[in-house]
Design a protein around this motif. Structure first.
Motif, PDB file in Angstrom:
ATOM      1  N   ALA A 133       0.854  -1.192   0.000  1.00 41.32           N
ATOM      2  CA  ALA A 133       0.000   0.000   0.000  1.00 41.32           C
ATOM      3  C   ALA A 133       0.886   1.236   0.000  1.00 41.32           C
ATOM      4  O   ALA A 133       1.377   1.665   1.050  1.00 41.32           O
ATOM      5  CB  ALA A 133      -0.922  -0.007   1.221  1.00 41.32           C
ATOM      6  N   LEU A 134       1.105   1.813  -1.175  1.00 35.75           N
ATOM      7  CA  LEU A 134       2.017   2.947  -1.320  1.00 35.75           C
ATOM      8  C   LEU A 134       1.278   4.199  -1.791  1.00 35.75           C
ATOM      9  O   LEU A 134       0.331   4.112  -2.578  1.00 35.75           O
ATOM     10  CB  LEU A 134       3.116   2.636  -2.334  1.00 35.75           C
ATOM     11  CG  LEU A 134       4.084   1.496  -2.015  1.00 35.75           C
ATOM     12  CD1 LEU A 134       5.108   1.359  -3.142  1.00 35.75           C
ATOM     13  CD2 LEU A 134       4.779   1.718  -0.683  1.00 35.75           C
ATOM     14  N   CYS A 135       1.744   5.336  -1.333  1.00 32.85           N
ATOM     15  CA  CYS A 135       1.253   6.615  -1.857  1.00 32.85           C
ATOM     16  C   CYS A 135       2.454   7.495  -2.157  1.00 32.85           C
ATOM     17  O   CYS A 135       3.579   7.218  -1.723  1.00 32.85           O
ATOM     18  CB  CYS A 135       0.312   7.300  -0.866  1.00 32.85           C
ATOM     19  SG  CYS A 135       1.081   7.799   0.700  1.00 32.85           S
ATOM     20  N   ILE A 136       2.210   8.555  -2.923  1.00 37.28           N
ATOM     21  CA  ILE A 136       3.275   9.490  -3.270  1.00 37.28           C
ATOM     22  C   ILE A 136       2.775  10.908  -3.047  1.00 37.28           C
ATOM     23  O   ILE A 136       1.627  11.241  -3.377  1.00 37.28           O
ATOM     24  CB  ILE A 136       3.751   9.278  -4.730  1.00 37.28           C
ATOM     25  CG1 ILE A 136       4.976  10.125  -5.030  1.00 37.28           C
ATOM     26  CG2 ILE A 136       2.636   9.528  -5.733  1.00 37.28           C
ATOM     27  CD1 ILE A 136       5.708   9.718  -6.297  1.00 37.28           C
ATOM     28  N   GLU A 137       3.629  11.727  -2.437  1.00 34.56           N
ATOM     29  CA  GLU A 137       3.304  13.121  -2.157  1.00 34.56           C
ATOM     30  C   GLU A 137       4.271  14.031  -2.898  1.00 34.56           C
ATOM     31  O   GLU A 137       5.465  13.719  -3.006  1.00 34.56           O
ATOM     32  CB  GLU A 137       3.390  13.402  -0.656  1.00 34.56           C
ATOM     33  CG  GLU A 137       2.374  12.642   0.177  1.00 34.56           C
ATOM     34  CD  GLU A 137       2.526  12.905   1.664  1.00 34.56           C
ATOM     35  OE1 GLU A 137       1.500  12.965   2.347  1.00 34.56           O
ATOM     36  OE2 GLU A 137       3.682  13.047   2.128  1.00 34.56           O
ATOM     37  N   VAL A 138       3.744  15.133  -3.390  1.00 37.87           N
ATOM     38  CA  VAL A 138       4.560  16.154  -4.058  1.00 37.87           C
ATOM     39  C   VAL A 138       4.593  17.375  -3.164  1.00 37.87           C
ATOM     40  O   VAL A 138       3.573  18.037  -2.960  1.00 37.87           O
ATOM     41  CB  VAL A 138       3.979  16.513  -5.444  1.00 37.87           C
ATOM     42  CG1 VAL A 138       4.800  17.634  -6.084  1.00 37.87           C
ATOM     43  CG2 VAL A 138       3.949  15.294  -6.350  1.00 37.87           C
ATOM     44  N   GLU A 139       5.748  17.623  -2.578  1.00 39.62           N
ATOM     45  CA  GLU A 139       5.919  18.740  -1.638  1.00 39.62           C
ATOM     46  C   GLU A 139       4.792  18.747  -0.609  1.00 39.62           C
ATOM     47  O   GLU A 139       4.192  19.781  -0.321  1.00 39.62           O
ATOM     48  CB  GLU A 139       6.014  20.061  -2.397  1.00 39.62           C
ATOM     49  CG  GLU A 139       7.247  20.124  -3.291  1.00 39.62           C
ATOM     50  CD  GLU A 139       7.451  21.460  -3.960  1.00 39.62           C
ATOM     51  OE1 GLU A 139       6.438  22.138  -4.240  1.00 39.62           O
ATOM     52  OE2 GLU A 139       8.612  21.820  -4.218  1.00 39.62           O
ATOM     53  N   GLY A 140       4.492  17.563  -0.074  1.00 40.74           N
ATOM     54  CA  GLY A 140       3.508  17.420   0.994  1.00 40.74           C
ATOM     55  C   GLY A 140       2.080  17.217   0.551  1.00 40.74           C
ATOM     56  O   GLY A 140       1.212  16.934   1.376  1.00 40.74           O
ATOM     57  N   GLU A 141       1.801  17.350  -0.750  1.00 38.84           N
ATOM     58  CA  GLU A 141       0.433  17.167  -1.261  1.00 38.84           C
ATOM     59  C   GLU A 141       0.266  15.751  -1.828  1.00 38.84           C
ATOM     60  O   GLU A 141       1.072  15.315  -2.652  1.00 38.84           O
ATOM     61  CB  GLU A 141       0.122  18.189  -2.342  1.00 38.84           C
ATOM     62  CG  GLU A 141      -1.296  18.062  -2.898  1.00 38.84           C
ATOM     63  CD  GLU A 141      -1.610  19.080  -3.985  1.00 38.84           C
ATOM     64  OE1 GLU A 141      -2.690  18.967  -4.605  1.00 38.84           O
ATOM     65  OE2 GLU A 141      -0.768  19.979  -4.219  1.00 38.84           O
ATOM     66  N   MET A 142      -0.775  15.059  -1.374  1.00 38.85           N
ATOM     67  CA  MET A 142      -1.031  13.715  -1.868  1.00 38.85           C
ATOM     68  C   MET A 142      -1.298  13.762  -3.369  1.00 38.85           C
ATOM     69  O   MET A 142      -2.126  14.523  -3.851  1.00 38.85           O
ATOM     70  CB  MET A 142      -2.231  13.102  -1.152  1.00 38.85           C
ATOM     71  CG  MET A 142      -2.481  11.645  -1.502  1.00 38.85           C
ATOM     72  SD  MET A 142      -1.213  10.539  -0.879  1.00 38.85           S
ATOM     73  CE  MET A 142      -1.608  10.558   0.878  1.00 38.85           C
ATOM     74  N   ALA A 143      -0.565  12.918  -4.123  1.00 36.24           N
ATOM     75  CA  ALA A 143      -0.655  12.984  -5.576  1.00 36.24           C
ATOM     76  C   ALA A 143      -1.069  11.675  -6.225  1.00 36.24           C
ATOM     77  O   ALA A 143      -1.456  11.672  -7.393  1.00 36.24           O
ATOM     78  CB  ALA A 143       0.690  13.422  -6.151  1.00 36.24           C
ATOM     79  N   GLY A 144      -0.994  10.554  -5.510  1.00 39.86           N
ATOM     80  CA  GLY A 144      -1.358   9.286  -6.127  1.00 39.86           C
ATOM     81  C   GLY A 144      -1.078   8.121  -5.213  1.00 39.86           C
ATOM     82  O   GLY A 144      -0.561   8.281  -4.102  1.00 39.86           O
ATOM     83  N   SER A 145      -1.424   6.931  -5.692  1.00 34.67           N
ATOM     84  CA  SER A 145      -1.218   5.731  -4.889  1.00 34.67           C
ATOM     85  C   SER A 145      -1.055   4.519  -5.794  1.00 34.67           C
ATOM     86  O   SER A 145      -1.386   4.549  -6.981  1.00 34.67           O
ATOM     87  CB  SER A 145      -2.393   5.506  -3.934  1.00 34.67           C
ATOM     88  OG  SER A 145      -3.577   5.194  -4.659  1.00 34.67           O
TER      89      SER A 145
END
Length: 221
Positions: free
Chosen positions: A64-76
């Motif tokens: 279960a992974l997510c990715i943040e761009v400069e602290g903003e949730m951007a995808g999973s």
């Protein structure tokens, strides 16, 4: 648990991103991303719900992974472990993912199966999907698994379904004669085709077809 920080480029500007395991606190943002990433005619019942996400973090948090761009949730990106017989590749998304609830996760499975990947449209130029895929490849290597596997939608197929079979369409995409938003992306990520699967998931654009694609662990014996 998994956490990685690196930079991507927005034009010539470095932008910090972080990939980590998602938690229950992230569920509202993850569901909102699903809705924006998969608008109609994609079936709304296939968007994540709280129970599915809870199973992901409880049954297999490593997938279960997510990715943040400069602290903003951007995808999973979400995955489970399963067994896979290359001699019998045909299955449906519902069967192999338990309709996204992953209650059939097999901790002894040798195949990391992709349940879902999505990136907010406004961030897609940053190639975040490739970073999430790379993180899953790292999981495959770290745990000594055989492969990463998943069914890729073919959303461009509806434009050609009157003239090409799904198999010929996939061949044309692989040959570079047609660009498909999903299959071409997966090829760029290093995935290779296994077989076309009919009735994989309800998806009007793909005419319910998918191309099963894998990434084999180069270190697996």
């Amino acid at each position: 648990m998994y956490r990685k920080t690196q930079y991507v480029f927005d034009g010539d500007t470095p932008v910090a991103v972080e990939i980590r395991n998602y938690t229950k606190a992230d569920f509202p943002e993850l569901i909102a991303i699903q809705k924006e990433s998969f608008p109609p005619p994609f079936p709304s019942e296939l968007w994540w719900n709280d129970e599915q996400l809870a199973n992901h973090v409880d049954l297999y948090p490593q997938g279960a992974l997510c990715i943040e761009v400069e602290g903003e949730m951007a995808g999973s990106m979400t995955a489970l472990l399963t067994d896979f017989d290359p001699a019998h590749p045909v299955h449906t998304w519902q069967e192999i993912t338990d309709d996204g609830y992953i209650r059939n996760h097999n901790s002894d499975g040798a195949t990391l199966y992709v349940v879902d990947i999505c990136i907010l449209p406004k961030f897609r130029s940053l190639k975040l999907g490739q970073l999430l895929m790379q993180s899953m490849y790292e999981r495959v290597v770290h745990d000594g698994l055989e492969r990463l596997l998943g069914g890729g939608r073919m959303p461009g197929y509806h434009k050609f379904s009157n003239t090409l079979s799904a198999e010929l369409y996939a061949q044309q995409v692989i040959a570079g004669k047609i660009k498909d938003p999903v299959i071409s992306f997966l090829l760029r990520c290093g995935r290779t085709p296994v077989s076309v699967v009919a009735n994989y998931v309800e998806d009007q654009e793909s005419r319910n077809y998918a191309l099963l694609m894998e990434w084999k662990n180069p270190f697996h014996q």
